[in-house]
Design a protein around this motif. Structure first.
Motif, PDB file in Angstrom:
ATOM      1  N   THR A 135       0.831  -1.206   0.000  1.00  0.00           N
ATOM      2  CA  THR A 135       0.000   0.000   0.000  1.00  0.00           C
ATOM      3  C   THR A 135       0.858   1.245   0.000  1.00  0.00           C
ATOM      4  OG1 THR A 135      -1.509  -1.225   1.433  1.00  0.00           O
ATOM      5  CG2 THR A 135      -1.967   1.096   1.118  1.00  0.00           C
ATOM      6  N   ASN A 136       0.449   2.202  -0.843  1.00  0.00           N
ATOM      7  CA  ASN A 136       1.103   3.503  -0.876  1.00  0.00           C
ATOM      8  C   ASN A 136       0.521   4.354   0.258  1.00  0.00           C
ATOM      9  OD1 ASN A 136       1.115   6.302  -3.149  1.00  0.00           O
ATOM     10  ND2 ASN A 136       2.747   5.562  -1.858  1.00  0.00           N
ATOM     11  N   VAL A 137       1.338   4.666   1.270  1.00  0.00           N
ATOM     12  CA  VAL A 137       0.801   5.373   2.441  1.00  0.00           C
ATOM     13  C   VAL A 137       1.199   6.845   2.482  1.00  0.00           C
ATOM     14  CG1 VAL A 137       0.602   3.301   3.835  1.00  0.00           C
ATOM     15  CG2 VAL A 137       2.720   4.622   3.914  1.00  0.00           C
ATOM     16  N   SER A 138       2.103   7.267   1.614  1.00  0.00           N
ATOM     17  CA  SER A 138       2.437   8.687   1.485  1.00  0.00           C
ATOM     18  C   SER A 138       3.025   8.853   0.085  1.00  0.00           C
ATOM     19  CB  SER A 138       3.443   9.103   2.566  1.00  0.00           C
ATOM     20  OG  SER A 138       4.757   8.782   2.177  1.00  0.00           O
ATOM     21  N   PRO A 139       3.301  10.078  -0.343  1.00  0.00           N
ATOM     22  CA  PRO A 139       3.796  10.235  -1.718  1.00  0.00           C
ATOM     23  C   PRO A 139       5.006   9.365  -2.039  1.00  0.00           C
ATOM     24  CG  PRO A 139       3.175  12.359  -0.842  1.00  0.00           C
ATOM     25  CD  PRO A 139       3.026  11.375   0.291  1.00  0.00           C
ATOM     26  N   THR A 140       5.813   9.043  -1.037  1.00  0.00           N
ATOM     27  CA  THR A 140       7.019   8.247  -1.354  1.00  0.00           C
ATOM     28  C   THR A 140       7.136   6.971  -0.540  1.00  0.00           C
ATOM     29  OG1 THR A 140       8.307   9.469   0.295  1.00  0.00           O
ATOM     30  CG2 THR A 140       8.335  10.324  -1.959  1.00  0.00           C
ATOM     31  N   GLU A 141       6.211   6.722   0.368  1.00  0.00           N
ATOM     32  CA  GLU A 141       6.375   5.590   1.274  1.00  0.00           C
ATOM     33  C   GLU A 141       5.380   4.468   0.965  1.00  0.00           C
ATOM     34  OE1 GLU A 141       7.915   8.138   5.168  1.00  0.00           O
ATOM     35  OE2 GLU A 141       5.840   7.507   5.015  1.00  0.00           O
ATOM     36  N   TRP A 142       5.870   3.252   1.123  1.00  0.00           N
ATOM     37  CA  TRP A 142       5.066   2.066   0.835  1.00  0.00           C
ATOM     38  C   TRP A 142       5.102   1.133   2.026  1.00  0.00           C
ATOM     39  CZ3 TRP A 142       2.488   1.597  -3.818  1.00  0.00           C
ATOM     40  CH2 TRP A 142       2.787   2.587  -4.766  1.00  0.00           C
ATOM     41  N   PHE A 143       3.945   0.516   2.264  1.00  0.00           N
ATOM     42  CA  PHE A 143       3.826  -0.396   3.393  1.00  0.00           C
ATOM     43  C   PHE A 143       3.605  -1.813   2.867  1.00  0.00           C
ATOM     44  CE2 PHE A 143       0.976  -2.231   6.807  1.00  0.00           C
ATOM     45  CZ  PHE A 143       2.013  -2.477   7.686  1.00  0.00           C
ATOM     46  N   PHE A 144       4.486  -2.717   3.272  1.00  0.00           N
ATOM     47  CA  PHE A 144       4.379  -4.124   2.887  1.00  0.00           C
ATOM     48  C   PHE A 144       4.050  -4.941   4.130  1.00  0.00           C
ATOM     49  CE2 PHE A 144       6.061  -4.276  -1.462  1.00  0.00           C
ATOM     50  CZ  PHE A 144       6.632  -3.019  -1.573  1.00  0.00           C
ATOM     51  N   GLN A 145       2.971  -5.666   4.034  1.00  0.00           N
ATOM     52  CA  GLN A 145       2.543  -6.512   5.152  1.00  0.00           C
ATOM     53  C   GLN A 145       2.299  -7.906   4.582  1.00  0.00           C
ATOM     54  OE1 GLN A 145      -1.528  -5.988   6.308  1.00  0.00           O
ATOM     55  NE2 GLN A 145      -1.115  -6.288   8.468  1.00  0.00           N
ATOM     56  N   TYR A 147       6.626  -3.933   6.952  1.00  0.00           N
ATOM     57  CA  TYR A 147       7.718  -2.996   6.673  1.00  0.00           C
ATOM     58  C   TYR A 147       7.203  -1.751   5.964  1.00  0.00           C
ATOM     59  CZ  TYR A 147      11.376  -6.223   8.033  1.00  0.00           C
ATOM     60  OH  TYR A 147      12.184  -7.045   8.766  1.00  0.00           O
ATOM     61  N   LEU A 148       7.702  -0.626   6.425  1.00  0.00           N
ATOM     62  CA  LEU A 148       7.487   0.635   5.737  1.00  0.00           C
ATOM     63  C   LEU A 148       8.781   0.946   4.996  1.00  0.00           C
ATOM     64  CD1 LEU A 148       5.450   3.064   5.466  1.00  0.00           C
ATOM     65  CD2 LEU A 148       6.818   4.180   7.245  1.00  0.00           C
ATOM     66  N   VAL A 149       8.682   1.199   3.695  1.00  0.00           N
ATOM     67  CA  VAL A 149       9.901   1.452   2.917  1.00  0.00           C
ATOM     68  C   VAL A 149       9.724   2.713   2.079  1.00  0.00           C
ATOM     69  CG1 VAL A 149      10.360  -1.025   2.779  1.00  0.00           C
ATOM     70  CG2 VAL A 149       9.235   0.114   0.871  1.00  0.00           C
ATOM     71  N   ASP A 150      10.855   3.308   1.774  1.00  0.00           N
ATOM     72  CA  ASP A 150      10.891   4.480   0.901  1.00  0.00           C
ATOM     73  C   ASP A 150      12.071   4.280  -0.036  1.00  0.00           C
ATOM     74  OD1 ASP A 150      11.350   6.983  -0.267  1.00  0.00           O
ATOM     75  OD2 ASP A 150      10.605   8.052   1.494  1.00  0.00           O
ATOM     76  N   PRO A 151      11.827   4.302  -1.341  1.00  0.00           N
ATOM     77  CA  PRO A 151      12.947   4.055  -2.265  1.00  0.00           C
ATOM     78  C   PRO A 151      13.993   5.148  -2.255  1.00  0.00           C
ATOM     79  CG  PRO A 151      10.939   4.569  -3.473  1.00  0.00           C
ATOM     80  CD  PRO A 151      10.553   4.457  -2.025  1.00  0.00           C
ATOM     81  N   ASP A 152      13.794   6.167  -1.395  1.00  0.00           N
ATOM     82  CA  ASP A 152      14.740   7.311  -1.368  1.00  0.00           C
ATOM     83  C   ASP A 152      16.079   7.056  -0.674  1.00  0.00           C
ATOM     84  OD1 ASP A 152      15.532   9.695  -2.167  1.00  0.00           O
ATOM     85  OD2 ASP A 152      14.342  10.880  -0.823  1.00  0.00           O
ATOM     86  N   PRO A 153      16.426   6.221   0.285  1.00  0.00           N
ATOM     87  CA  PRO A 153      15.696   5.047   0.701  1.00  0.00           C
ATOM     88  C   PRO A 153      15.772   4.808   2.204  1.00  0.00           C
ATOM     89  CG  PRO A 153      17.912   4.403   0.099  1.00  0.00           C
ATOM     90  CD  PRO A 153      17.867   5.913   0.214  1.00  0.00           C
TER      91      PRO A 153
END
Lengths: 243, 240
Positions: A52-62, A77-83
Motif C-alpha cells: 500500500t502507498n501510504v504517502s507520496p514516497t512511502e510504501w507499506f508491505f505486510q 515494513y514501511l519502505v521508501d525508495p529514497d531510501p
C-alpha cells in the motif's frame, strides 16, 4: 497563436506532471528470501501479502510466509525508495529441532547515490512459545544477526556473536541489538540499486523471535561533502606538517 | 482365573476416575478467534489456519484498514492440550502499525475458545516487545490501563505494562522490556475461553511488535488424586 502556445505548453506540463505522479504510484521492488534447512523461498514481498502507498514516497508491505514446512514468518515494513527500510519480522520455528535461518529483505532504490550517510538499529524479543522450559537465539556460526546491505554488499552489522536465552517456561526476553550511525549518520558507500537487511540466526525448536529494524541511507548534503573534502585536505596538510 | 469382586471394584473405580481426571485436566478447544478495534477506523480481517493436531492450530493473519492507514499482523499457535507439558497454551507474535498522521488506539484480542475443569487453574505467561518510530517526530507508545492482559472467561487474570509510556526519537527503536509470570492460581475452571489482549495507543508512523505466551494448567480434583494414591495399594494387595 500566443494562446494556442500557452495551451500547448500547459497541456504538455500537465501531461508531464501526470506521468510523474503516476510514476510515484508504482511500488518499489521489495523482495525477500527465506533460507532454512536446505530450502529457500523467495519472491516479491507484495506477492505474499499486501502493498500500500501510504504517502507520496512511502510504501507499506505486510505479509506472511508459512510455505516452508516448520516455519511461520510474518512481516510489516514501511519502505521508501529514497531510501529506508523500517519494520518488523517475526519467525516461529514450528519444527521439533533447532533451526538456522537466513532472511533477506531487499529494496530497490531511486535515484542511485554516489555517496551515502547510513544509520541502522535492531531490537527484538524472544519467547518460549511451546512451553519447553526455555528458548535460545544465537547468531549463526559466530556471525551477526543483523547486517545492513547496499547492492548486496556488507555495510554494517549488529548483534555479532549474539546469544539470548529464555530460561523459564513460556517466558520472554527482550534484547537491544544496538545501532550504528545514531544520532549522527556515518559515511556509507555509493549505492546504485538496492539496500537491504539480512537476518542470520539460529532459533530453538518451537520458539518465536521478533526483530524490529531500521536501515536508512541518505544522500550527504553538499555542505557535508565539502566539510569531508576540507577535513581530508586538512588531515593531509597536518600530516605534511608533521613530517 | 478367579476374579476377586473387591479387586474388580477397585479396578473399575480407579479406571473410571483416571479417565475422568484425564478429561478434566485437558483443555478442549475449538480454535482461535481474533478481534481488532481501532480509532483509525474499521478494517478487513483475514486468517489462515493450519491444523497441527486435532487440538492444535497454527494461525497467520492480519487486519487492515482501507488504504492500510493502520494494520495488525499476527502469527499465533493455540494448543488445546499439550501432553508433554500437561498444559494448554496460546502464543502470539503481533505487529501493530499506525500509518496515519495522528496517534491511534488499538485493541487486539486473540481468544481460544474451549473449556476445562479442575480443582484449580494455574497460569503462566509473558510478553516482550519493541517500538519503531518511523516518523520524523518524537514517537510514543502509551496505554490507559494495562497494555497486555491475559483473560479467562473474559476476566483479567494477569496484566502487564500498566499505564505504559515509552518514547522513541525519530527513526529509532526502543525495547519495551519483557514481563513474565509463572504458576499463579487463577480460577477453578475455564468455562468458555482464554485470551490475550493488547490495548495501546501508537503515535503517527509508529509500529509496536510483540512476542507473547499464555499457558494454563488444570490440577486434577481430590478424588482423582485419591484414586492415584490407591493404585499402589491395589498392586500390593495383588502381590499378597
Amino acid at each position: 497563436m500566443k494562446n494556442r502556445s500557452i495551451a500547448a505548453v500547459a497541456s504538455l506540463s500537465l501531461a508531464v506532471t501526470a506521468v510523474g505522479a503516476h510514476a510515484t504510484l508504482i511500488p518499489p521492488t521489495f523482495g525477500f528470501s527465506l533460507h532454512s534447512a536446505g530450502s529457500t523461498i523467495n519472491g516479491s514481498a507484495g506477492d505474499f501479502g499486501s502493498t500500500t502507498n501510504v504517502s507520496p514516497t512511502e510504501w507499506f508491505f505486510q505479509g506472511s510466509c508459512s510455505a516452508m514446512t516448520g516455519t511461520s514468518m510474518n512481516w510489516a515494513y514501511l519502505v521508501d525508495p529514497d531510501p529506508f527500510i523500517t519494520g518488523s519480522l517475526s519467525i516461529t520455528n514450528e519444527s521439533l529441532i533447532e533451526r538456522s535461518y537466513i532472511v533477506d529483505f531487499s529494496l530497490g532504490i531511486t535515484p542511485p547515490m554516489s555517496g551515502s550517510l547510513v544509520s541502522g538499529q535492531v531490537s527484538g524479543s524472544l519467547t518460549d512459545s511451546n512451553g519447553s522450559g526455555g528458548a535460545l537465539l544465537t547468531s549463526t556460526a559466530g556471525g551477526a544477526v543483523y547486517t545492513a546491505l547496499a547492492d548486496d554488499v556488507f555495510v554494517r552489522s549488529l548483534m555479532s556473536n549474539a546469544s539470548h536465552a529464555v530460561s523459564n517456561q513460556y517466558g520472554t526476553t527482550s534484547f537491544s541489538g544496538g545501532s550504528f550511525g545514531q544520532p549522527t549518520a556515518i559515511a556509507g558507500p555509493a549505492i546504485n540499486n538496492t539496500i537491504g537487511i539480512r537476518y542470520a540466526f539460529t532459533l530453538s525448536a518451537g520458539d518465536s523471535v521478533s526483530f524490529s529494524s531500521i536501515f536508512v541511507a541518505n544522500v550527504p548534503a553538499p555542505g557535508v561533502m565539502a566539510l569531508g573534502f576540507f577535513a581530508g585536505a586538512f588531515t593531509r596538510s597536518g600530516r605534511r606538517r608533521m613530517r | 482365573m478367579k476374579v476377586n469382586i473387591k479387586n474388580f471394584a477397585v479396578i473399575f473405580t480407579g479406571t473410571t476416575a483416571l479417565l475422568t481426571s484425564a478429561s478434566f485436566a485437558g483443555f478442549t478447544s475449538s480454535g482461535c478467534v481474533y478481534s481488532v478495534s481501532s480509532s483509525a477506523g474499521s478494517g478487513s480481517q483475514t486468517n489462515t489456519t493450519v491444523d497441527l493436531s486435532p487440538t492444535a492450530w497454527m494461525n497467520s493473519g492480519g487486519w487492515v484498514t482501507a488504504g492500510s492507514t493502520a494494520s495488525v499482523t499476527w502469527a499465533n499457535n493455540v494448543w488445546g492440550w499439550n501432553p508433554s507439558t500437561n498444559t494448554g497454551f496460546m502464543n502470539a507474535n503481533i505487529v501493530i502499525r499506525n500509518n496515519t498522521g495522528a496517534a491511534q488506539d488499538f485493541v487486539f484480542t486473540a481468544a481460544m475458545n474451549g473449556t476445562a475443569a479442575g480443582n484449580q487453574t494455574l497460569a503462566s505467561g509473558s510478553i516482550g516487545g519493541q517500538f519503531v518510530n518511523g516518523s520524523g517526530s518524537l514517537g510514543q507508545v502509551t496505554s490507559s490501563g494495562p497494555l497486555w492482559s491475559a483473560l479467562i472467561d473474559g476476566s483479567t487474570v494477569n496484566s502487564q505494562l500498566p499505564n505504559a509510556l515509552f518514547f522513541a526519537a525519530p527513526f529509532q527503536i526502543i525495547s519495551l522490556g519483557n514481563f513474565n509470570f509463572a504458576n499463579i492460581a487463577v480460577s477453578n475452571s475455564i468455562g468458555s475461553q482464554t485470551a490475550i489482549r493488547f490495548s495501546l495507543r501508537i503515535s503517527a508512523g509508529g509500529e509496536a511488535s510483540f512476542t507473547s505466551a499464555f499457558s494454563f494448567q488444570t490440577i486434577p480434583g481430590p478424588a482423582s488424586i485419591a484414586i492415584l494414591a490407591l493404585t499402589p495399594l491395589f498392586g500390593s494387595r495383588r502381590r499378597r
